[in-house]
Design a protein around this motif. Sequence first.
Motif, PDB file in Angstrom:
ATOM      1  N   GLU A   2      15.549   8.877 -25.636  1.00 44.32           N
ATOM      2  CA  GLU A   2      14.161   9.891 -25.356  1.00 44.32           C
ATOM      3  C   GLU A   2      13.531   9.467 -24.167  1.00 44.32           C
ATOM      4  OE1 GLU A   2      12.352  10.403 -29.219  1.00 44.32           O
ATOM      5  OE2 GLU A   2      13.472  12.002 -29.586  1.00 44.32           O
ATOM      6  N   ILE A   3      13.193  10.225 -23.218  1.00 43.42           N
ATOM      7  CA  ILE A   3      11.948   9.708 -22.287  1.00 43.42           C
ATOM      8  C   ILE A   3      10.725  10.428 -22.801  1.00 43.42           C
ATOM      9  CG2 ILE A   3      11.247  10.285 -19.885  1.00 43.42           C
ATOM     10  CD1 ILE A   3      13.790   9.212 -19.734  1.00 43.42           C
ATOM     11  N   LYS A   4       9.909   9.464 -23.056  1.00 39.87           N
ATOM     12  CA  LYS A   4       8.539   9.443 -23.489  1.00 39.87           C
ATOM     13  C   LYS A   4       7.571   9.821 -22.162  1.00 39.87           C
ATOM     14  CE  LYS A   4       8.739   7.350 -27.832  1.00 39.87           C
ATOM     15  NZ  LYS A   4      10.358   7.041 -28.054  1.00 39.87           N
ATOM     16  N   ILE A   5       6.820  10.778 -22.299  1.00 39.45           N
ATOM     17  CA  ILE A   5       5.784  11.141 -21.207  1.00 39.45           C
ATOM     18  C   ILE A   5       4.715  11.488 -21.901  1.00 39.45           C
ATOM     19  CG2 ILE A   5       7.830  12.313 -20.000  1.00 39.45           C
ATOM     20  CD1 ILE A   5       6.827  14.832 -20.495  1.00 39.45           C
ATOM     21  N   GLY A   6       3.586  11.810 -20.944  1.00 41.26           N
ATOM     22  CA  GLY A   6       2.249  12.130 -21.159  1.00 41.26           C
ATOM     23  C   GLY A   6       1.871  13.446 -20.787  1.00 41.26           C
ATOM     24  N   PHE A   7       1.080  14.225 -21.345  1.00 40.93           N
ATOM     25  CA  PHE A   7       0.909  15.456 -21.292  1.00 40.93           C
ATOM     26  C   PHE A   7      -0.794  15.855 -21.204  1.00 40.93           C
ATOM     27  CE2 PHE A   7      -0.101  20.076 -22.020  1.00 40.93           C
ATOM     28  CZ  PHE A   7       0.644  20.571 -20.844  1.00 40.93           C
ATOM     29  N   GLN A   8      -1.528  16.091 -20.219  1.00 39.54           N
ATOM     30  CA  GLN A   8      -3.046  15.966 -20.130  1.00 39.54           C
ATOM     31  C   GLN A   8      -3.494  17.229 -19.919  1.00 39.54           C
ATOM     32  OE1 GLN A   8      -5.251  15.624 -17.453  1.00 39.54           O
ATOM     33  NE2 GLN A   8      -6.951  15.554 -18.814  1.00 39.54           N
ATOM     34  N   VAL A   9      -4.624  17.987 -20.646  1.00 38.26           N
ATOM     35  CA  VAL A   9      -5.109  19.028 -20.543  1.00 38.26           C
ATOM     36  C   VAL A   9      -6.708  18.707 -20.586  1.00 38.26           C
ATOM     37  CG1 VAL A   9      -5.562  21.396 -21.346  1.00 38.26           C
ATOM     38  CG2 VAL A   9      -3.205  20.522 -21.574  1.00 38.26           C
ATOM     39  N   ASP A  10      -7.544  19.485 -19.684  1.00 33.05           N
ATOM     40  CA  ASP A  10      -8.875  19.035 -19.716  1.00 33.05           C
ATOM     41  C   ASP A  10      -9.626  20.427 -19.268  1.00 33.05           C
ATOM     42  OD1 ASP A  10      -9.081  19.172 -16.935  1.00 33.05           O
ATOM     43  OD2 ASP A  10      -8.889  16.859 -17.019  1.00 33.05           O
ATOM     44  N   ARG A  11     -10.797  20.428 -19.687  1.00 29.18           N
ATOM     45  CA  ARG A  11     -11.584  21.555 -19.204  1.00 29.18           C
ATOM     46  C   ARG A  11     -12.907  20.656 -18.865  1.00 29.18           C
ATOM     47  NH1 ARG A  11      -7.370  23.335 -19.112  1.00 29.18           N
ATOM     48  NH2 ARG A  11      -6.884  25.352 -20.129  1.00 29.18           N
ATOM     49  N   ILE A  12     -13.592  20.961 -17.593  1.00 32.37           N
ATOM     50  CA  ILE A  12     -14.741  20.482 -17.137  1.00 32.37           C
ATOM     51  C   ILE A  12     -15.782  21.296 -16.598  1.00 32.37           C
ATOM     52  CG2 ILE A  12     -15.670  18.504 -15.574  1.00 32.37           C
ATOM     53  CD1 ILE A  12     -13.630  17.407 -17.672  1.00 32.37           C
ATOM     54  N   ASP A  13     -16.751  21.222 -16.978  1.00 32.26           N
ATOM     55  CA  ASP A  13     -18.025  22.098 -16.376  1.00 32.26           C
ATOM     56  C   ASP A  13     -18.658  20.991 -15.528  1.00 32.26           C
ATOM     57  OD1 ASP A  13     -20.268  23.323 -15.807  1.00 32.26           O
ATOM     58  OD2 ASP A  13     -20.402  24.521 -17.504  1.00 32.26           O
ATOM     59  N   GLU A  14     -18.477  21.005 -14.267  1.00 36.09           N
ATOM     60  CA  GLU A  14     -19.177  19.975 -13.318  1.00 36.09           C
ATOM     61  C   GLU A  14     -20.565  20.170 -13.225  1.00 36.09           C
ATOM     62  OE1 GLU A  14     -17.156  19.139  -9.619  1.00 36.09           O
ATOM     63  OE2 GLU A  14     -15.394  19.430 -10.457  1.00 36.09           O
ATOM     64  N   ALA A  15     -20.988  21.590 -13.270  1.00 36.21           N
ATOM     65  CA  ALA A  15     -22.416  21.750 -13.084  1.00 36.21           C
ATOM     66  C   ALA A  15     -23.191  21.332 -14.527  1.00 36.21           C
ATOM     67  CB  ALA A  15     -22.772  23.157 -12.906  1.00 36.21           C
ATOM     68  N   ARG A  16     -22.841  21.246 -15.488  1.00 36.88           N
ATOM     69  CA  ARG A  16     -23.330  20.862 -16.526  1.00 36.88           C
ATOM     70  C   ARG A  16     -23.012  19.423 -17.077  1.00 36.88           C
ATOM     71  NH1 ARG A  16     -23.123  25.066 -21.333  1.00 36.88           N
ATOM     72  NH2 ARG A  16     -24.512  23.594 -22.238  1.00 36.88           N
ATOM     73  N   GLN A  17     -21.983  18.838 -16.677  1.00 34.13           N
ATOM     74  CA  GLN A  17     -21.390  17.426 -16.574  1.00 34.13           C
ATOM     75  C   GLN A  17     -21.098  17.528 -17.902  1.00 34.13           C
ATOM     76  OE1 GLN A  17     -24.529  14.927 -15.038  1.00 34.13           O
ATOM     77  NE2 GLN A  17     -23.902  14.997 -12.766  1.00 34.13           N
ATOM     78  N   GLU A  18     -20.252  18.316 -18.561  1.00 26.52           N
ATOM     79  CA  GLU A  18     -19.773  18.475 -19.977  1.00 26.52           C
ATOM     80  C   GLU A  18     -18.199  18.604 -19.718  1.00 26.52           C
ATOM     81  OE1 GLU A  18     -23.808  19.622 -22.406  1.00 26.52           O
ATOM     82  OE2 GLU A  18     -22.208  21.412 -22.015  1.00 26.52           O
ATOM     83  N   GLY A  19     -17.354  18.369 -20.669  1.00 23.35           N
ATOM     84  CA  GLY A  19     -16.100  18.878 -20.824  1.00 23.35           C
ATOM     85  C   GLY A  19     -15.263  17.980 -21.913  1.00 23.35           C
ATOM     86  N   TRP A  20     -14.087  18.184 -21.969  1.00 24.66           N
ATOM     87  CA  TRP A  20     -13.279  17.744 -22.971  1.00 24.66           C
ATOM     88  C   TRP A  20     -11.660  17.449 -22.155  1.00 24.66           C
ATOM     89  CZ3 TRP A  20      -8.719  20.323 -23.492  1.00 24.66           C
ATOM     90  CH2 TRP A  20      -8.621  21.703 -23.383  1.00 24.66           C
ATOM     91  N   SER A  21     -11.233  16.257 -22.707  1.00 28.71           N
ATOM     92  CA  SER A  21      -9.933  15.929 -22.212  1.00 28.71           C
ATOM     93  C   SER A  21      -8.905  15.758 -23.512  1.00 28.71           C
ATOM     94  CB  SER A  21      -9.837  14.843 -21.234  1.00 28.71           C
ATOM     95  OG  SER A  21      -8.654  14.226 -20.625  1.00 28.71           O
ATOM     96  N   VAL A  22      -7.578  15.909 -23.521  1.00 25.26           N
ATOM     97  CA  VAL A  22      -6.685  15.728 -24.389  1.00 25.26           C
ATOM     98  C   VAL A  22      -5.452  15.239 -23.842  1.00 25.26           C
ATOM     99  CG1 VAL A  22      -5.277  16.940 -26.173  1.00 25.26           C
ATOM    100  CG2 VAL A  22      -7.733  17.583 -26.069  1.00 25.26           C
ATOM    101  N   LEU A  23      -5.103  14.014 -24.419  1.00 23.87           N
ATOM    102  CA  LEU A  23      -3.600  13.567 -24.085  1.00 23.87           C
ATOM    103  C   LEU A  23      -2.853  13.550 -25.069  1.00 23.87           C
ATOM    104  CD1 LEU A  23      -2.186  11.716 -21.969  1.00 23.87           C
ATOM    105  CD2 LEU A  23      -3.005   9.667 -23.199  1.00 23.87           C
ATOM    106  N   ILE A  24      -1.419  14.205 -24.803  1.00 27.68           N
ATOM    107  CA  ILE A  24      -0.504  14.159 -25.702  1.00 27.68           C
ATOM    108  C   ILE A  24       0.629  13.201 -25.010  1.00 27.68           C
ATOM    109  CG2 ILE A  24       1.111  15.785 -26.795  1.00 27.68           C
ATOM    110  CD1 ILE A  24      -1.067  17.972 -26.684  1.00 27.68           C
ATOM    111  N   GLN A  25       1.152  12.731 -26.023  1.00 27.90           N
ATOM    112  CA  GLN A  25       2.402  11.676 -25.705  1.00 27.90           C
ATOM    113  C   GLN A  25       3.686  12.023 -26.593  1.00 27.90           C
ATOM    114  OE1 GLN A  25      -0.509   8.492 -25.940  1.00 27.90           O
ATOM    115  NE2 GLN A  25       0.379   7.566 -24.090  1.00 27.90           N
TER     116      GLN A  25
END
Length: 146
Positions: free
Chosen positions: A80-103
Amino acid sequence: MTTHGDSRPAAAEPALEVLDREECLRLVAPGGIGRVAFNGSYGPTVLPVNYKIHEDAIVFRTSYGGPMDQDLRTGLEGVEIKIGFQVDRIDEARQEGWSVLIQGPAHHVPPDEVPDVDVTPWAGGDRPLYIRIVPHQVTGRRIHRL
């Protein structure tokens, strides 16, 4: 007041929240754009992909014989090839957001198992190969102001 390299003031009292698995999966559930990270032929590789969630796995499409197809194929049974998968949503104006990493392991989906899920790559072209990532490790963070 602290400033960033782009001369904007830092968020007042920013808080970093660690997200549990359930919240991470809820955030990525709508699908959209994510980034696949793996050890490619020329070293660390990160590529954007359109994805959907199908049967608790990340599903995206790519082309046969392309760089991702070749780098994720070992030709060895049971490897099996293990990889990372990343998704984020960033509001630069408000300097807020989230990030998820799935491996987890990435698998080529055999044609007879192609999921009934509409994943249309923005890049266009012929991308008939479906790749499935089975989430083994799911982590995430959210930053917000107090």
